[in-house]
Design a protein around this motif. Structure first.
Motif, PDB file in Angstrom:
ATOM      1  N   THR A 190       0.858  -1.175   0.000  1.00 15.92           N
ATOM      2  CA  THR A 190       0.000   0.000   0.000  1.00 15.92           C
ATOM      3  C   THR A 190       0.897   1.229   0.000  1.00 15.92           C
ATOM      4  OG1 THR A 190      -1.753  -1.138   1.229  1.00 15.92           O
ATOM      5  CG2 THR A 190      -1.812   1.268   1.212  1.00 15.92           C
ATOM      6  N   HIS A 238       1.410   5.128   0.320  1.00 18.33           N
ATOM      7  CA  HIS A 238       0.803   6.323   0.894  1.00 18.33           C
ATOM      8  C   HIS A 238       1.392   7.597   0.297  1.00 18.33           C
ATOM      9  CE1 HIS A 238      -1.223   3.905   3.964  1.00 18.33           C
ATOM     10  NE2 HIS A 238      -0.080   3.262   4.129  1.00 18.33           N
ATOM     11  N   ASP A 239       2.566   7.486  -0.276  1.00 19.65           N
ATOM     12  CA  ASP A 239       3.251   8.656  -0.813  1.00 19.65           C
ATOM     13  C   ASP A 239       4.326   8.149  -1.766  1.00 19.65           C
ATOM     14  OD1 ASP A 239       4.064  11.267  -1.258  1.00 19.65           O
ATOM     15  OD2 ASP A 239       4.365  11.751   0.861  1.00 19.65           O
ATOM     16  N   GLU A 260       3.538   0.670   3.214  1.00 16.58           N
ATOM     17  CA  GLU A 260       3.370  -0.462   4.113  1.00 16.58           C
ATOM     18  C   GLU A 260       3.310  -1.712   3.253  1.00 16.58           C
ATOM     19  OE1 GLU A 260       0.838   0.691   7.919  1.00 16.58           O
ATOM     20  OE2 GLU A 260      -0.149   1.393   6.071  1.00 16.58           O
ATOM     21  N   SER A 296      -1.972   2.741  -6.292  1.00 10.16           N
ATOM     22  CA  SER A 296      -1.816   2.978  -4.858  1.00 10.16           C
ATOM     23  C   SER A 296      -1.739   1.667  -4.083  1.00 10.16           C
ATOM     24  CB  SER A 296      -2.975   3.826  -4.330  1.00 10.16           C
ATOM     25  OG  SER A 296      -4.222   3.199  -4.612  1.00 10.16           O
ATOM     26  N   ARG A 297      -2.261   0.603  -4.678  1.00 10.89           N
ATOM     27  CA  ARG A 297      -2.167  -0.731  -4.069  1.00 10.89           C
ATOM     28  C   ARG A 297      -1.662  -1.705  -5.129  1.00 10.89           C
ATOM     29  NH1 ARG A 297      -4.833  -1.141   0.886  1.00 10.89           N
ATOM     30  NH2 ARG A 297      -6.166   0.649   1.369  1.00 10.89           N
TER      31      ARG A 297
END
Length: 286
Positions: A99, A101-102, A147, A239-240
């Motif tokens: 995942t 996040h940035d 993550e 994003s994933r």
């Protein structure tokens, strides 16, 4: 080693590694960005200081660097450090769930926090398997970037003369790009990730000791190719991103990147000509 034999191992001892942590830090330099860009033949110029770096470049950062004298016979660090001493000879990156996040940017100071989340023995179609799950967290200049749940699988070497079950041939994707793996690419990626696993560069070891028919293509390198392909098809990075190994991919045959639309995302896979799915992935932008 059969599942019954594996269970005679001190499983509680191996599971005592759960919760163990390993920390690492690094800097995402222009030099690394340039070399990563060149390794994958990415379009355009390599990112400069302050610019966004390709996703999955984190695999090249903050890697453990044990002394050469402390490497095991397969080229990995001797067992029993951060990872538990699983008594099965083959070790592979089975898959990951990521995942984002940035973005990482060139010049970022990167911090990696890794923790052993689980250790499990299972019975597979080829015998005993041990899965070690590692949770990674990547931070850059104080912000959470990624993550990741990583699954590492340990298994036995198949007996000489054994005939493994052949998976069915993979279908061709609606999007398809022919590829060719050459040893220099494997060597470059091993160097970028500080990965000394001999199955990726030592043909004699790969074939005579671990019983493969050729050099083995890195799982995370295939995943990076699929992520790059998804980014190109969609116009922005996912994003994933999830990927898992189905069958090994070797350097002795051409292969292709494949993709098809699936809901709001993409399903992607690598496969040799008339061969099975090797690495499969799912990319989403939600």
């Amino acid at each position: 080693m059969t599942a019954a034999e594996a269970l005679t191992v001190d499983i509680d001892h191996l599971r005592s590694w759960i919760g163990r942590e390993d920390l690492g830090s690094d800097v995402l330099t222009e030099d690394l960005a340039r070399k990563y860009h060149a390794t994958f033949d990415l379009a355009g110029e390599a990112p400069k200081f302050g610019e966004v770096a390709p996703r999955m470049i984190h695999v090249c950062l903050a890697q453990p660097a044990v002394p050469t004298a402390q490497l095991g016979p397969d080229g990995h660090p001797e067992r029993g450090g951060f990872l538990p001493p699983v008594p099965l000879p083959r070790r592979m990156w089975a898959g990951s769930s990521q995942t984002f996040h940035d973005d990482l940017r060139v010049g970022d100071e990167v911090r990696r926090i890794s923790r052993i989340a689980d250790v499990v023995f299972k019975e597979g179609r080829t015998g005993a398997l041990c899965f070690v799950t590692v949770q990674h967290q990547i931070e850059a200049s104080g912000r959470l970037v990624l993550e990741e749940r990583q699954d590492i699988v340990y298994r036995n070497i198949e007996a000489s003369g054994a005939t493994p079950k052949t998976p069915p041939p993979a279908e061709a994707g609606a999007h398809r790009r022919p590829m060719k793996i050459e040893p220099p690419l494997l060597l470059r990626y091993s160097a970028l990730t500080f990965n000394a696993h001999r199955i990726h560069y030592d043909r004699r070891y790969s074939m005579e000791v671990e019983g493969y028919p050729a050099l083995v293509v890195h799982g995370p390198m295939q995943a990076a190719m699929l992520l790059n392909y998804a980014t190109e098809l969609h116009g922005s990075p996912p994003s994933r991103f999830r990927f898992r190994g189905q069958s090994p991919l070797f350097d002795d045959a051409a292969f292709a990147l494949n993709a098809r639309d699936e809901g709001d995302g993409l399903k992607l896979w690598t496969a040799r000509q008339d061969g099975p799915e090797c690495m499969v992935a799912e990319a989403s932008w939600q």
